[in-house]
Design an enzyme around this catalytic site. Structure first.
Site, PDB file in Angstrom:
ATOM      1  N   ARG A  15       0.838  -1.207   0.000  1.00 33.12           N
ATOM      2  CA  ARG A  15       0.000   0.000   0.000  1.00 33.12           C
ATOM      3  C   ARG A  15       0.876   1.262   0.000  1.00 33.12           C
ATOM      4  NH1 ARG A  15      -2.382  -3.810   3.537  1.00 33.12           N
ATOM      5  NH2 ARG A  15      -4.554  -4.292   3.100  1.00 33.12           N
TER       6      ARG A  15
ATOM      7  N   SER B 120      -8.384   6.042   0.645  1.00 32.41           N
ATOM      8  CA  SER B 120      -7.255   5.875  -0.277  1.00 32.41           C
ATOM      9  C   SER B 120      -5.989   5.475   0.475  1.00 32.41           C
ATOM     10  CB  SER B 120      -7.000   7.180  -1.044  1.00 32.41           C
ATOM     11  OG  SER B 120      -8.197   7.660  -1.610  1.00 32.41           O
TER      12      SER B 120
ATOM     13  N   ASP C 207     -10.089  -4.564   8.359  1.00 33.59           N
ATOM     14  CA  ASP C 207      -9.147  -5.582   8.848  1.00 33.59           C
ATOM     15  C   ASP C 207      -9.801  -6.439   9.935  1.00 33.59           C
ATOM     16  OD1 ASP C 207      -7.304  -4.463   7.109  1.00 33.59           O
ATOM     17  OD2 ASP C 207      -6.481  -3.117   8.623  1.00 33.59           O
TER      18      ASP C 207
ATOM     19  N   ARG D 133     -12.050  -8.977   8.363  1.00 26.09           N
ATOM     20  CA  ARG D 133     -11.235 -10.079   7.812  1.00 26.09           C
ATOM     21  C   ARG D 133     -10.737 -10.987   8.945  1.00 26.09           C
ATOM     22  NH1 ARG D 133      -8.308  -6.216   3.265  1.00 26.09           N
ATOM     23  NH2 ARG D 133      -9.884  -6.586   1.661  1.00 26.09           N
TER      24      ARG D 133
ATOM     25  N   HIS E  66      -2.665   0.302   8.859  1.00 27.69           N
ATOM     26  CA  HIS E  66      -3.372  -0.498   7.846  1.00 27.69           C
ATOM     27  C   HIS E  66      -2.364  -0.929   6.775  1.00 27.69           C
ATOM     28  CE1 HIS E  66      -6.510  -1.937   5.252  1.00 27.69           C
ATOM     29  NE2 HIS E  66      -6.230  -1.060   4.316  1.00 27.69           N
TER      30      HIS E  66
HETATM   31  P1  NAI Z   1     -10.419   2.285  -8.558  1.00 27.90           P
HETATM   32  O1  NAI Z   1      -9.301   2.489  -9.512  1.00 27.90           O
HETATM   33  O2  NAI Z   1     -11.463   1.280  -8.889  1.00 27.90           O
HETATM   34  O3  NAI Z   1     -11.166   3.678  -8.303  1.00 27.90           O
HETATM   35  C1  NAI Z   1     -10.494   4.868  -8.030  1.00 27.90           C
HETATM   36  C2  NAI Z   1     -11.247   5.985  -8.731  1.00 27.90           C
HETATM   37  O4  NAI Z   1     -10.657   7.224  -8.358  1.00 27.90           O
HETATM   38  C3  NAI Z   1     -11.198   5.903 -10.269  1.00 27.90           C
HETATM   39  O5  NAI Z   1     -12.506   5.824 -10.802  1.00 27.90           O
HETATM   40  C4  NAI Z   1     -10.486   7.192 -10.677  1.00 27.90           C
HETATM   41  O6  NAI Z   1     -10.960   7.735 -11.886  1.00 27.90           O
HETATM   42  C5  NAI Z   1     -10.802   8.091  -9.479  1.00 27.90           C
HETATM   43  N1  NAI Z   1      -9.907   9.242  -9.356  1.00 27.90           N
HETATM   44  C6  NAI Z   1      -8.570   9.301  -9.561  1.00 27.90           C
HETATM   45  N2  NAI Z   1      -8.135  10.560  -9.359  1.00 27.90           N
HETATM   46  C7  NAI Z   1      -9.206  11.293  -8.990  1.00 27.90           C
HETATM   47  C8  NAI Z   1      -9.394  12.659  -8.629  1.00 27.90           C
HETATM   48  N3  NAI Z   1      -8.376  13.527  -8.597  1.00 27.90           N
HETATM   49  N4  NAI Z   1     -10.632  13.068  -8.323  1.00 27.90           N
HETATM   50  C9  NAI Z   1     -11.684  12.224  -8.366  1.00 27.90           C
HETATM   51  N5  NAI Z   1     -11.565  10.922  -8.695  1.00 27.90           N
HETATM   52  C10 NAI Z   1     -10.347  10.461  -9.005  1.00 27.90           C
HETATM   53  O7  NAI Z   1      -9.762   1.951  -7.139  1.00 27.90           O
HETATM   54  P2  NAI Z   1     -10.458   1.274  -5.864  1.00 27.90           P
HETATM   55  O8  NAI Z   1     -10.265  -0.186  -5.939  1.00 27.90           O
HETATM   56  O9  NAI Z   1     -11.811   1.831  -5.712  1.00 27.90           O
HETATM   57  O10 NAI Z   1      -9.514   1.806  -4.678  1.00 27.90           O
HETATM   58  C11 NAI Z   1      -9.505   3.179  -4.358  1.00 27.90           C
HETATM   59  C12 NAI Z   1      -8.472   3.465  -3.269  1.00 27.90           C
HETATM   60  O11 NAI Z   1      -8.897   2.866  -2.044  1.00 27.90           O
HETATM   61  C13 NAI Z   1      -7.080   2.891  -3.552  1.00 27.90           C
HETATM   62  O12 NAI Z   1      -6.091   3.794  -3.125  1.00 27.90           O
HETATM   63  C14 NAI Z   1      -7.049   1.632  -2.709  1.00 27.90           C
HETATM   64  O13 NAI Z   1      -5.736   1.234  -2.390  1.00 27.90           O
HETATM   65  C15 NAI Z   1      -7.834   2.095  -1.509  1.00 27.90           C
HETATM   66  N6  NAI Z   1      -8.405   1.039  -0.690  1.00 27.90           N
HETATM   67  C16 NAI Z   1      -8.360   1.229   0.660  1.00 27.90           C
HETATM   68  C17 NAI Z   1      -8.916   0.315   1.517  1.00 27.90           C
HETATM   69  C18 NAI Z   1      -8.859   0.573   2.992  1.00 27.90           C
HETATM   70  O14 NAI Z   1      -9.180  -0.329   3.773  1.00 27.90           O
HETATM   71  N7  NAI Z   1      -8.488   1.763   3.438  1.00 27.90           N
HETATM   72  C19 NAI Z   1      -9.546  -0.912   1.014  1.00 27.90           C
HETATM   73  C20 NAI Z   1      -9.571  -1.009  -0.418  1.00 27.90           C
HETATM   74  C21 NAI Z   1      -9.010  -0.049  -1.238  1.00 27.90           C
END
Ligand code: NAI
Length: 308
Positions: free
Chosen positions: A88, A119, A148, A151, A175
């Protein structure tokens, strides 16, 4: 109750769907930088409303923050997810810039908003939102521990061969695969410590599988997971929106709690209408305290990569 979800990707859309299905918010705005993407996801979700029987109004916007004006809660999921083999922490370069811009844009239109940061690297991104916005610490919450812990409970139930509703447990700390601290010594099955049922080896298996929970899914899916992250976020949003005073492990800014300062890291908090209403200090064993300190060192190292 107006909720904005920035990033209409896998996690953002999943969390919007769970929020709508639970029917507690009047309005959810999905915002994404990709032209038409949030509008499309919103329309698709709205077409499930009559089928799934919810009245929440979901709309989409391509980077127009005026549509998010007056939000009570905003969730930041924008940025890139990890690919198999990545940590991450490797996402920091791209995601820090995105999260900083998004947080300040949100505040311009919603001065009273409470922000939930998703994020990755999440603890560092939560810290960055504190530094970039100067919002009071109760209004910035990082989501990681809730996922977490879910899980952890999944693996505990497997090891115990018990229904998930019989098990309880919590993961604190950073995390990250290395930083997570699954509190196996506190985990219970119907209020009885799991050490009564599980061998040392089985307990170690639960802890290790929990720590690599995200990586296991990334290996299977080719990208990071979304159902459980979306459900975990929706639980936090609901606790705040409905003033539930529920306890979740969340990344919170610490000022002396757990002997830590100037860091956002996962600890149990009570969530209600004011966001983080209390940081709960639970009694940790010496070994757990040492793991928490080690985890904090890892988070601080990643924070050191920030340009704030
Ligand atoms: P994804 O790629 O499916 O979605 C991310 C979205 O953000 C995309 O649609 C993209 O166009 C958009 N985006 C990018 N820059 C942007 C901006 N400046 N303004 C508005 N939108 C923007 O990714 P996903 O799978 O949804 O993951 C998103 C984030 O969440 C990742 O960083 C991932 O690592 C994190 N994550 C965190 C978790 C946690 O437990 N904290 C769990 C799962 C994911």
């Amino acid at each position: 109750m107006k909720v904005t979800v920035v990033g209409a990707g896998a996690v953002g859309a999943s969390c919007a769907e769970y929020i709508a299905m639970k029917n507690f918010a009047s309005e959810v705005v999905l915002l994404d930088i990709k032209e038409g993407y949030a509008e499309g996801k919103a329309m698709d979700l709205m077409q499930t409303a009559s089928l799934n029987k919810f009245d929440t109004k979901i709309s989409g916007s391509t980077n127009d923050y005026s549509k998010t004006a007056g939000s009570d809660i905003a969730v930041i999921t924008s940025g890139i997810p990890r690919k198999p083999g990545m940590t991450r922490e490797e996402l920091i370069g791209i995601n820090a810039g995105i999260v900083k811009t998004v947080a300040t844009s949100l505040l311009e239109h919603s001065p009273n908003v409470t922000i939930i940061v998703v994020s990755n690297p999440m603890d560092t991104m939560t810290y960055l939102v504190h530094k970039a916005t100067g919002l009071p610490k109760n209004r910035i919450i990082g989501m990681g521990g809730a996922l977490d812990s879910a899980r952890f409970k999944y693996r505990l139930a497997q090891a115990l061969e018990a229904p998930i509703s019989d098990v309880d447990g919590m993961v604190i700390g950073g995390h990250s695969d290395k930083g997570m601290v699954p509190l196996i010594g506190h985990a219970t099955r119907n209020s009885v410590k799991v050490s009564e049922f599980l061998s040392e080896d089985k307990m170690n298996w639960v802890v290790e599988e929990t720590k690599v929970g995200g990586a296991t899914l990334t290996g299977l899916l080719g990208t990071s997971a979304w159902y459980a992250p979306g459900a975990a976020v929706s639980g936090l949003v609901q606790a705040i929106a409905c003033d539930q005073k529920k306890m979740f492990p969340c990344s919170a800014l610490l000022e002396g709690e757990y002997d830590l300062n100037d860091i956002c890291i996962g600890v149990p908090v009570i969530l209600g209408k004011n966001g983080i209403e209390k940081i709960v200090e639970i009694e940790l064993s010496d070994a757990e305290k040492a793991k928490m300190q080690e985890s904090a060192e890892g988070v601080k190292k990643t924070n050191g990569l920030l340009e704030v």
